[in-house]
Scaffold this motif. Structure first.
Motif, mmCIF file in Angstrom:
data_model
loop_
_atom_site.group_PDB
_atom_site.id
_atom_site.type_symbol
_atom_site.label_atom_id
_atom_site.label_comp_id
_atom_site.label_asym_id
_atom_site.label_seq_id
_atom_site.Cartn_x
_atom_site.Cartn_y
_atom_site.Cartn_z
ATOM 1 N N VAL A 171 109.862 64.415 -111.026
ATOM 2 C CA VAL A 171 110.373 65.759 -110.720
ATOM 3 C C VAL A 171 111.878 65.869 -110.904
ATOM 4 N N LYS A 172 112.496 64.842 -111.435
ATOM 5 C CA LYS A 172 113.959 64.751 -111.444
ATOM 6 C C LYS A 172 114.639 65.948 -112.097
ATOM 7 N N SER A 173 114.031 66.523 -113.115
ATOM 8 C CA SER A 173 114.663 67.632 -113.816
ATOM 9 C C SER A 173 114.541 68.962 -113.069
ATOM 10 N N ARG A 174 113.736 68.985 -112.008
ATOM 11 C CA ARG A 174 113.439 70.261 -111.345
ATOM 12 C C ARG A 174 113.820 70.305 -109.867
ATOM 13 N N ILE A 175 114.295 69.193 -109.308
ATOM 14 C CA ILE A 175 114.415 69.096 -107.854
ATOM 15 C C ILE A 175 115.876 69.007 -107.397
ATOM 16 N N THR A 176 116.133 69.601 -106.234
ATOM 17 C CA THR A 176 117.418 69.427 -105.559
ATOM 18 C C THR A 176 117.138 69.292 -104.071
ATOM 19 N N ILE A 177 117.723 68.273 -103.467
ATOM 20 C CA ILE A 177 117.666 68.091 -102.010
ATOM 21 C C ILE A 177 119.089 68.129 -101.493
ATOM 22 N N ASN A 178 119.346 69.053 -100.578
ATOM 23 C CA ASN A 178 120.702 69.248 -100.079
ATOM 24 C C ASN A 178 120.765 69.138 -98.565
ATOM 25 N N PRO A 179 121.832 68.538 -98.045
ATOM 26 C CA PRO A 179 122.058 68.539 -96.601
ATOM 27 C C PRO A 179 122.798 69.812 -96.188
ATOM 28 N N ASP A 180 122.609 70.188 -94.942
ATOM 29 C CA ASP A 180 123.373 71.293 -94.351
ATOM 30 C C ASP A 180 123.884 70.788 -93.011
ATOM 31 N N THR A 181 125.104 70.293 -92.987
ATOM 32 C CA THR A 181 125.635 69.662 -91.779
ATOM 33 C C THR A 181 125.877 70.680 -90.666
ATOM 34 N N SER A 182 126.173 71.931 -91.020
ATOM 35 C CA SER A 182 126.451 72.935 -89.997
ATOM 36 C C SER A 182 125.198 73.253 -89.161
ATOM 37 N N LYS A 183 124.025 73.093 -89.769
ATOM 38 C CA LYS A 183 122.775 73.378 -89.064
ATOM 39 C C LYS A 183 121.959 72.116 -88.798
ATOM 40 N N ASN A 184 122.497 70.971 -89.162
ATOM 41 C CA ASN A 184 121.794 69.692 -89.014
ATOM 42 C C ASN A 184 120.392 69.772 -89.615
ATOM 43 N N GLN A 185 120.326 70.072 -90.872
ATOM 44 C CA GLN A 185 119.059 70.195 -91.570
ATOM 45 C C GLN A 185 119.240 69.807 -93.033
ATOM 46 N N PHE A 186 118.143 69.704 -93.754
ATOM 47 C CA PHE A 186 118.211 69.470 -95.182
ATOM 48 C C PHE A 186 117.108 70.279 -95.861
ATOM 49 N N SER A 187 117.283 70.496 -97.143
ATOM 50 C CA SER A 187 116.388 71.414 -97.841
ATOM 51 C C SER A 187 115.851 70.812 -99.124
ATOM 52 N N LEU A 188 114.758 71.397 -99.560
ATOM 53 C CA LEU A 188 114.131 71.039 -100.834
ATOM 54 C C LEU A 188 114.061 72.281 -101.699
#
Lengths: 106, 119
Positions: free
Chosen positions: B67-84
């Motif tokens: 999935v490398k060409s299609r995926i992003t995983i990001n942290p959100d330190t202000s909300k203590n969460q991460f996203s896909l």
């Protein structure tokens, strides 16, 4: 890519021992991990680093890993142990899961 | 006790972007000893690790080749969460998606989100 193979199903009588195998090329030089999953629930870690039990996991769960095969053993199997079991290892900064084994307590 | 709470839509149209968020309690997304992962499960593909984000003096991400060409995983330190975020989805991306904590194995899992890709 690295692959881990498990038998599709294992049946065991209550109180008996269930052994679930996980096969992969030279798996014994890697750590193996095991998860239990019940219907509609998220997986739960039951064995880490081949043979260690997380807090709260019963002593009847044990593991070994040598050669090309890792084994999860459930001693004195109980009805509550029914579910799917998955092995897992790491490979080049990625993670690989086994095909899964359904354990049925008859 | 670490808890992971997932949120996001359960239905995505083909060619659009799948977006899920995982809220963390009992730990920090900026932990120097943890990694934060997304894993999915489907009958056809079994359990499949998708990728992770982690902080070691700087933010890092690793992704599965599939999935490398299609995926992003990001942290959100202000909300203590991460996203896909998974772009250009097809029906083959239909699965239960889990967020997890773990660097070599996965000791805490979110509740899972069934995402169906359909028009």
């Amino acid at each position: 890519s690295y692959e881990l193979t498990q038998p599709p199903s294992v049946s065991v009588s209550p109180g008996q021992t269930a052994s679930i195998t996980c096969s992969g090329d030279k798996l014994g030089i890697r750590y193996a991990y095991w998860y239990q999953q019940k219907p509609g629930q998220s997986p739960v870690l039951v064995i880490y680093q081949n043979n260690k039990r997380p807090s709260g996991i019963p002593e009847r769960f044990s593991g070994s890993n040598s050669g090309n095969t890792a084994t999860l053993t459930i001693s004195g199997t109980q009805a509550v142990d029914e579910g799917d079991y998955f092995c897992q290892t790491s490979d080049s900064s990625a993670y690989v899961f086994g095909t899964g084994t359904k354990v049925t307590v008859l | 006790q670490v808890q992971l709470q997932q949120s996001g839509p359960g239905l995505v149209k083909p060619s659009q972007t799948l977006s899920l968020t995982c809220g963390i309690s009992g730990d920090s997304v900026s932990s120097h000893s943890a990694a934060w992962n997304w894993i999915r499960q489907s009958p056809s593909r079994g359990l499949e690790w998708l990728g992770r984000t982690y902080y070691r003096s700087k933010w890092n991400s690793d992704y599965a080749v599939s999935v490398k060409s299609r995926i992003t995983i990001n942290p959100d330190t202000s909300k203590n969460q991460f996203s896909l975020q998974l772009n250009s989805v097809t029906p083959e991306d239909t699965a239960v998606y889990y967020c997890t904590r773990g660097q070599y194995y996965f000791d805490y899992w979110g509740q899972g989100t069934l995402v169906t890709v359909s028009s």
